[in-house]
Design an enzyme around this catalytic site. Structure first.
Site, PDB file in Angstrom:
ATOM      1  N   ASP A   1      34.029  23.047 -31.305  1.00 53.01           N
ATOM      2  CA  ASP A   1      33.164  24.116 -31.359  1.00 53.01           C
ATOM      3  C   ASP A   1      31.979  23.790 -32.036  1.00 53.01           C
ATOM      4  O   ASP A   1      31.565  22.751 -32.666  1.00 53.01           O
ATOM      5  CB  ASP A   1      33.761  25.207 -32.548  1.00 53.01           C
ATOM      6  CG  ASP A   1      32.849  26.322 -32.666  1.00 53.01           C
ATOM      7  OD1 ASP A   1      32.639  27.192 -31.696  1.00 53.01           O
ATOM      8  OD2 ASP A   1      32.287  26.577 -33.665  1.00 53.01           O
TER       9      ASP A   1
ATOM     10  N   GLN B   1      31.530  40.369 -26.409  1.00 57.13           N
ATOM     11  CA  GLN B   1      30.063  39.976 -26.924  1.00 57.13           C
ATOM     12  C   GLN B   1      28.827  39.688 -25.975  1.00 57.13           C
ATOM     13  O   GLN B   1      27.673  40.103 -26.061  1.00 57.13           O
ATOM     14  CB  GLN B   1      30.196  38.468 -27.745  1.00 57.13           C
ATOM     15  CG  GLN B   1      31.482  38.243 -28.895  1.00 57.13           C
ATOM     16  CD  GLN B   1      30.949  36.814 -29.738  1.00 57.13           C
ATOM     17  OE1 GLN B   1      29.934  37.137 -30.568  1.00 57.13           O
ATOM     18  NE2 GLN B   1      31.502  36.024 -29.106  1.00 57.13           N
TER      19      GLN B   1
ATOM     20  N   ASP C   1      32.297  33.945 -25.971  1.00 58.22           N
ATOM     21  CA  ASP C   1      30.895  34.212 -26.279  1.00 58.22           C
ATOM     22  C   ASP C   1      29.886  34.765 -25.450  1.00 58.22           C
ATOM     23  O   ASP C   1      29.345  35.802 -25.545  1.00 58.22           O
ATOM     24  CB  ASP C   1      30.055  32.850 -26.896  1.00 58.22           C
ATOM     25  CG  ASP C   1      30.753  32.166 -28.143  1.00 58.22           C
ATOM     26  OD1 ASP C   1      30.839  33.013 -29.012  1.00 58.22           O
ATOM     27  OD2 ASP C   1      30.755  30.919 -28.186  1.00 58.22           O
TER      28      ASP C   1
ATOM     29  N   ARG D   1      26.460  21.076 -31.303  1.00 58.74           N
ATOM     30  CA  ARG D   1      25.153  20.480 -31.554  1.00 58.74           C
ATOM     31  C   ARG D   1      24.787  20.322 -32.950  1.00 58.74           C
ATOM     32  O   ARG D   1      23.938  20.054 -33.455  1.00 58.74           O
ATOM     33  CB  ARG D   1      24.223  22.037 -31.045  1.00 58.74           C
ATOM     34  CG  ARG D   1      23.813  21.756 -29.674  1.00 58.74           C
ATOM     35  CD  ARG D   1      23.100  23.282 -29.408  1.00 58.74           C
ATOM     36  NE  ARG D   1      21.976  23.500 -30.295  1.00 58.74           N
ATOM     37  CZ  ARG D   1      21.474  24.622 -30.283  1.00 58.74           C
ATOM     38  NH1 ARG D   1      21.991  25.831 -29.771  1.00 58.74           N
ATOM     39  NH2 ARG D   1      20.691  24.846 -31.321  1.00 58.74           N
TER      40      ARG D   1
ATOM     41  N   GLU E   1      31.505  21.697 -26.993  1.00 50.42           N
ATOM     42  CA  GLU E   1      30.444  22.867 -26.677  1.00 50.42           C
ATOM     43  C   GLU E   1      29.043  22.531 -27.154  1.00 50.42           C
ATOM     44  O   GLU E   1      28.733  22.951 -28.324  1.00 50.42           O
ATOM     45  CB  GLU E   1      31.135  24.226 -27.190  1.00 50.42           C
ATOM     46  CG  GLU E   1      30.119  25.387 -26.965  1.00 50.42           C
ATOM     47  CD  GLU E   1      30.077  26.273 -28.176  1.00 50.42           C
ATOM     48  OE1 GLU E   1      29.764  27.631 -28.100  1.00 50.42           O
ATOM     49  OE2 GLU E   1      30.399  26.034 -29.477  1.00 50.42           O
TER      50      GLU E   1
ATOM     51  N   TRP F   1      25.646  15.036 -11.836  1.00 48.91           N
ATOM     52  CA  TRP F   1      25.361  13.745 -12.338  1.00 48.91           C
ATOM     53  C   TRP F   1      26.356  13.110 -12.850  1.00 48.91           C
ATOM     54  O   TRP F   1      26.754  11.774 -12.758  1.00 48.91           O
ATOM     55  CB  TRP F   1      24.295  13.893 -13.518  1.00 48.91           C
ATOM     56  CG  TRP F   1      22.951  13.965 -12.953  1.00 48.91           C
ATOM     57  CD1 TRP F   1      22.542  13.979 -11.768  1.00 48.91           C
ATOM     58  CD2 TRP F   1      21.791  14.204 -13.753  1.00 48.91           C
ATOM     59  NE1 TRP F   1      21.079  14.125 -11.702  1.00 48.91           N
ATOM     60  CE2 TRP F   1      20.659  14.372 -12.978  1.00 48.91           C
ATOM     61  CE3 TRP F   1      21.385  14.450 -15.015  1.00 48.91           C
ATOM     62  CZ2 TRP F   1      19.275  14.506 -13.481  1.00 48.91           C
ATOM     63  CZ3 TRP F   1      20.371  14.455 -15.549  1.00 48.91           C
ATOM     64  CH2 TRP F   1      19.165  14.551 -14.712  1.00 48.91           C
TER      65      TRP F   1
ATOM     66  N   LYS G   1      21.835  17.135  -4.630  1.00 48.23           N
ATOM     67  CA  LYS G   1      23.191  17.216  -5.389  1.00 48.23           C
ATOM     68  C   LYS G   1      23.486  18.515  -5.905  1.00 48.23           C
ATOM     69  O   LYS G   1      22.559  19.301  -6.226  1.00 48.23           O
ATOM     70  CB  LYS G   1      23.238  15.985  -6.375  1.00 48.23           C
ATOM     71  CG  LYS G   1      23.235  14.611  -5.842  1.00 48.23           C
ATOM     72  CD  LYS G   1      23.207  13.704  -7.061  1.00 48.23           C
ATOM     73  CE  LYS G   1      23.474  12.452  -6.669  1.00 48.23           C
ATOM     74  NZ  LYS G   1      24.778  11.661  -6.195  1.00 48.23           N
TER      75      LYS G   1
END
Length: 413
Positions: free
Chosen positions: A193, A305, A300, A196, A218, A287, A280
């Protein structure tokens, strides 16, 4: 073009965490939505396990299983308590046993970016964890979210204490907890989760030590927009996701938010978006397909939500795209079970075609048409498909129509 990888360069160690990535045959079900905690979830899912298995899913992503300050599970507190708003530890173990019997792997939702404290400490914030397992003090919390730890190695998740992964004692405790989930509780796959929030090098360490069969992160940030208009070129967006995957030592896949962002604009009469400047697919899938977990919606973006929902009357076109294409497709619970039998059966039919024709995460793809109202592609020279209201069919007598629906059709050789 950003760097993509030699897909086949893999070391062949025993209990290699990337084994399922190598196999490339994964099809994932996100087995919950934002409201699931209200519906006796572990018991509800247990009844559906036979159908989940029969539908062809290799793995089901479950909501966070541990005690949480918020009922959805994303504000964890006592990581070793498996009594949550989704049900008791007993019911969770019954579900996991049934999944094991039916050979569907259980994916744990790993929430280790932040943790809600039990006691007020430094600065009058809830940044101490007294009275529960992993009784950390303020040193476990990043300095930018009210603790005595180091600065965060990623973006802050605001409003709650963020965990400082630079501290060795923190990583040791998290590793032991992940091993417990993996070896004692019975989860086989991990979903990280808010990836970042901390450096991907820690994800690498956790995967190497806990050895999940399959992992996905994520890493969600915004696509490139000019105002409300989605730009055609999303290379910098997919490169950020690829950099994160690289940071995990290539051991984790990542959700293909680039593909989601492009696909949900494309189906509104802009299907030209589905071919990049090099011919592509324009998402992470184009990629580095073996690390791209494709999806239309999750708890989410969709559900109640609805932060970034896929247009509902184009959902089957979306599934016709991701379930025939390279990458690792993921299906959202609501579309499979809450939208009626015909959606369920159309999605399952597409999964059947994928399996019977031997398509996988690295299947080759040739994009044949990418016009405003028509997209057509040949995948692995085994499947042809089209979406959009333009008419098209593959040339040659060897092709037979296997399934079709509103603005999509799929043929097999």
């Amino acid at each position: 073009m950003g760097h993509s990888r030699n897909e086949f360069h893999q070391n062949n160690q025993q209990s290699d965490p990337a084994a399922a990535i190598r196999n490339g045959k994964e099809v994932i079900l996100q087995a919950f939505n934002w409201e699931s905690h209200k519906h006796d979830w572990w018991r509800n899912l247990e009844k559906k396990v036979p159908d989940i298995a029969k539908s062809g899913f290799t793995s089901a992503w479950l909501p966070p299983p541990t005690n949480s300050f918020a009922p959805e599970g994303y504000l964890p507190q006592n990581l070793y308590s498996l009594n949550s708003s989704y049900g008791s530890e007993h019911l969770l173990k019954a579900l996991l046993n049934k999944m094991k019997t039916y050979k569907v792997r259980a994916m744990a939702d790993i929430v280790i970016n932040h943790r809600v404290g039990t006691t007020k400490g430094h600065g009058g914030m809830y940044n101490r964890y007294d009275g529960i397992p992993l009784p950390w003090d303020e040193h476990a919390v990043t300095s930018d979210t009210g603790g005595w730890g180091n600065k965060s190695t990623g973006d802050n998740f605001n409003g709650v204490p963020n965990i400082d992964h630079t501290q060795q004692f923190v990583r040791k405790d998290i590793t032991n907890w992940l091993r417990w989930l993996r070896n004692d509780v019975g989860f086989q796959d991990f979903r990280f989760d808010f990836a970042r929030g901390y450096s991907p090098k820690y994800v690498k360490e956790y995967i190497e030590n806990a050895k999940p069969i399959f992992s996905v992160g994520e890493y969600w940030d915004s696509c490139n927009y000019k105002g409300s208009y989605l730009e055609y070129n999303q290379d910098s967006h997919r490169q950020r996701i690829i950099d994160w995957i690289d940071g995990t030592g290539q051991l984790s896949a990542a959700f293909d938010f680039t593909t989601k962002g492009i696909l949900q604009e494309a189906v509104k009469g802009q299907l030209w978006r589905l071919r990049d400047a090099h011919g592509k697919p324009p998402g992470v899938m184009g990629w580095w397909p073996s690390r791209a977990v494709t999806f239309l919606d999750n708890h989410d973006t969709g559900s109640t939500q609805a932060h970034w929902p896929f247009p509902s009357h184009h959902v089957m076109e979306g599934y016709a795209y991701i379930l025939t294409h390279p990458g690792v497709p993921s299906v959202f619970y609501d579309h499979l079970y809450d939208w009626g039998n015909s959606f369920h059966d159309e999605i399952v039919k597409l999964i059947d075609v994928r399996r019977q024709q031997g398509l996988h995460s690295r299947s080759s793809i040739t994009i044949l048409e990418a016009q405003p109202n028509l997209y057509a592609a040949n995948i692995g020279d085994k499947v042809s498909m089209k979406i959009g209201d333009g008419s098209w069919c593959p040339s040659g007598k060897e092709w037979a129509l296997v399934t079709s629906g509103h603005q999509y059709a799929v043929w097999k050789k």
